[in-house]
Design a protein around this motif. Structure first.
Motif, short mmCIF file in Angstrom:
data_model
loop_
_atom_site.label_atom_id
_atom_site.label_comp_id
_atom_site.label_asym_id
_atom_site.label_seq_id
_atom_site.Cartn_x
_atom_site.Cartn_y
_atom_site.Cartn_z
N ALA B 234 0.84 -1.21 0.00
CA ALA B 234 0.00 0.00 0.00
C ALA B 234 0.87 1.26 0.00
N THR B 235 1.97 1.21 0.77
CA THR B 235 2.89 2.36 0.83
C THR B 235 3.50 2.62 -0.55
N VAL B 236 3.95 1.54 -1.20
CA VAL B 236 4.56 1.68 -2.53
C VAL B 236 3.56 2.27 -3.52
N VAL B 237 2.32 1.77 -3.49
CA VAL B 237 1.28 2.26 -4.40
C VAL B 237 1.01 3.75 -4.13
N LEU B 238 0.86 4.12 -2.86
CA LEU B 238 0.57 5.52 -2.51
C LEU B 238 1.73 6.44 -2.93
N VAL B 239 2.97 6.00 -2.66
CA VAL B 239 4.13 6.83 -3.02
C VAL B 239 4.16 7.04 -4.53
N SER B 240 3.99 5.95 -5.30
CA SER B 240 4.12 6.12 -6.76
C SER B 240 2.94 6.95 -7.31
N HIS B 241 1.73 6.77 -6.76
CA HIS B 241 0.58 7.56 -7.25
C HIS B 241 0.77 9.05 -6.94
N PHE B 242 1.07 9.37 -5.67
CA PHE B 242 1.16 10.78 -5.30
C PHE B 242 2.42 11.45 -5.86
N LYS B 243 3.44 10.67 -6.18
CA LYS B 243 4.62 11.22 -6.87
C LYS B 243 4.19 11.73 -8.25
N ARG B 244 3.37 10.91 -8.94
CA ARG B 244 2.87 11.31 -10.26
C ARG B 244 2.00 12.56 -10.15
N VAL B 245 1.14 12.59 -9.11
CA VAL B 245 0.26 13.75 -8.92
C VAL B 245 1.10 15.01 -8.70
N HIS B 246 2.14 14.88 -7.86
CA HIS B 246 3.00 16.03 -7.56
C HIS B 246 3.73 16.52 -8.81
N LYS B 247 4.22 15.55 -9.59
CA LYS B 247 4.96 15.88 -10.82
C LYS B 247 4.03 16.64 -11.79
N ARG B 248 2.81 16.12 -11.93
CA ARG B 248 1.83 16.75 -12.83
C ARG B 248 1.56 18.18 -12.38
N GLU B 249 1.40 18.36 -11.08
CA GLU B 249 1.10 19.70 -10.56
C GLU B 249 2.26 20.67 -10.79
N MET B 250 3.48 20.17 -10.64
CA MET B 250 4.65 21.00 -10.86
C MET B 250 4.71 21.44 -12.33
N GLU B 251 4.38 20.50 -13.23
CA GLU B 251 4.39 20.83 -14.67
C GLU B 251 3.33 21.88 -15.00
N VAL B 252 2.14 21.74 -14.39
CA VAL B 252 1.06 22.71 -14.61
C VAL B 252 1.49 24.09 -14.11
#
Lengths: 82, 258
Positions: B234-252
């Motif tokens: 669950a930790t691995v899934v959460l880290v990889s999902h929210f990493k993507r969310v953060h990256k997307r937000e930084m790009e926006v």
């Protein structure tokens, strides 16, 4: 001011800082986690007679709580950004 | 023969104590270098003595007078809250939503604050004593919580001794490292340690809380390993999902700025 006048305020301050230490320690900046764990405790107790439901629900609720706490924090941080 | 839950208990307490010891070491170094070592060591020694008394008196008394199932409910609940707090913060740091804990930065700030206060180096310095005492006591209280919790939930003096040994090993190791490098331990992968310990605290907390309330875990204590795998995944899934969310937000954000 006599020493008797001082005693209640020193005592009150001591009690206040004792409780504030434990509040910081257990609740911190995520009251949702403390509340969620208390709910999981209640559910585990209510279902403890069922050998299947109790472990399954306890695990699912922990996973939901973990996900919700992280999601809530990321949302708060996004909204607090200028 | 040493069983697997004792080994896991020892590892959890050692790593958790090491994380807190790194934070206490930063305060001791900042205080010792700016205000002098004598009062700093005296403050730290008094705090360690207080912590040892708490473990011995509170731990032994609780084992003797409180029924095991109550201890497991209380300890399990506390560990679960504590573990989820560590885990959530570590996931937020890993994904970029929260700044990483920077011991060098904390050290610089402590040094700047302590340097502003007047004092005499070499003689007894009340500020160095208090800063060191408070720092070691507060960080140590978290270690004590973990030592007493892990020691008690097992229900024997043996477990308490194993947990205390784990804490002593960690504090000894970090102190030795601090003495050798004489500066904050910036290279310690603190966030990975926190992710690991957060996982272990959550798992033990859930397991013991369940045991205390009467939940029958399949496979008994072996189920701790299954729980560990579930929470880790669950930790691995959460880290990889929210990493993507953060990256997307930084790009926006980057696109909006342009």
């Amino acid at each position: 001011m006599t020493s008797n006048d001082k005693t209640p305020s020193v005592l009150r301050r001591g009690i206040k800082s004792f409780f504030s230490f434990w509040k910081d320690f257990l609740v911190g900046d995520s009251p949702v986690l403390a509340l969620g764990v208390i709910i999981i405790l209640g559910v585990a107790y209510l279902l403890h007679n069922s050998a299947v439901l109790a472990p399954v629900f306890a695990i699912i609720l922990v996973l939901v709580l973990m996900t919700f706490a992280v999601w809530q924090k990321t949302r708060t941080r996004r909204h607090s950004q200028p | 023969m040493i069983d697997q839950s004792t080994v896991l208990l020892f590892i959890t307490v050692t790593v958790a104590s090491a994380v807190e010891a790194v934070e206490a070491l930063t305060i001791i170094l900042a205080s010792g270098i700016t205000r002098g070592w004598r009062s700093t060591f005296e403050g730290a020694a008094l705090a360690l003595a207080c912590l040892a008394v708490i473990v011995v008196v509170v731990g032994a008394a609780l084992i003797q007078y409180v029924p095991l199932y109550i201890l497991r409910v209380v300890v399990g609940t506390l560990l679960l809250i504590f573990g989820l707090q560590w885990l959530t913060k570590a996931i937020l740091r890993e994904t970029g939503f929260k700044a990483l804990h920077d011991e060098c930065d904390i050290y610089e700030r402590e040094v700047a604050t302590l340097s502003q206060e007047k004092g005499i180096r070499g003689k007894r310095d009340s500020l160095a004593f208090v800063v060191s005492f408070k720092g070691v006591l507060l960080e140590g209280m978290e270690v004590i919580m973990i030592v007493i919790s892990f020691g008690l939930a097992g229900g024997s003096h043996n477990q308490l001794e194993t947990a205390a040994l784990g804490a002593v090993v960690a504090v000894g190791f970090i102190s030795a490292m601090g003495a050798v490098v004489a500066r904050p331990l910036a290279k310690v992968p603190e966030n990975y340690m926190k992710l690991g310990v957060g996982n272990l605290l959550t798992v033990f907390g859930l397991f013991w809380m369940g045991e205390g309330t009467g939940v029958q875990w399949p496979l008994g204590e072996v189920f701790i390993l299954v729980l560990l795998a579930i929470i880790f995944l669950a930790t691995v899934v959460l880290v990889s999902h929210f990493k993507r969310v953060h990256k997307r937000e930084m790009e926006v954000q980057h696109d909006v700025k342009r």
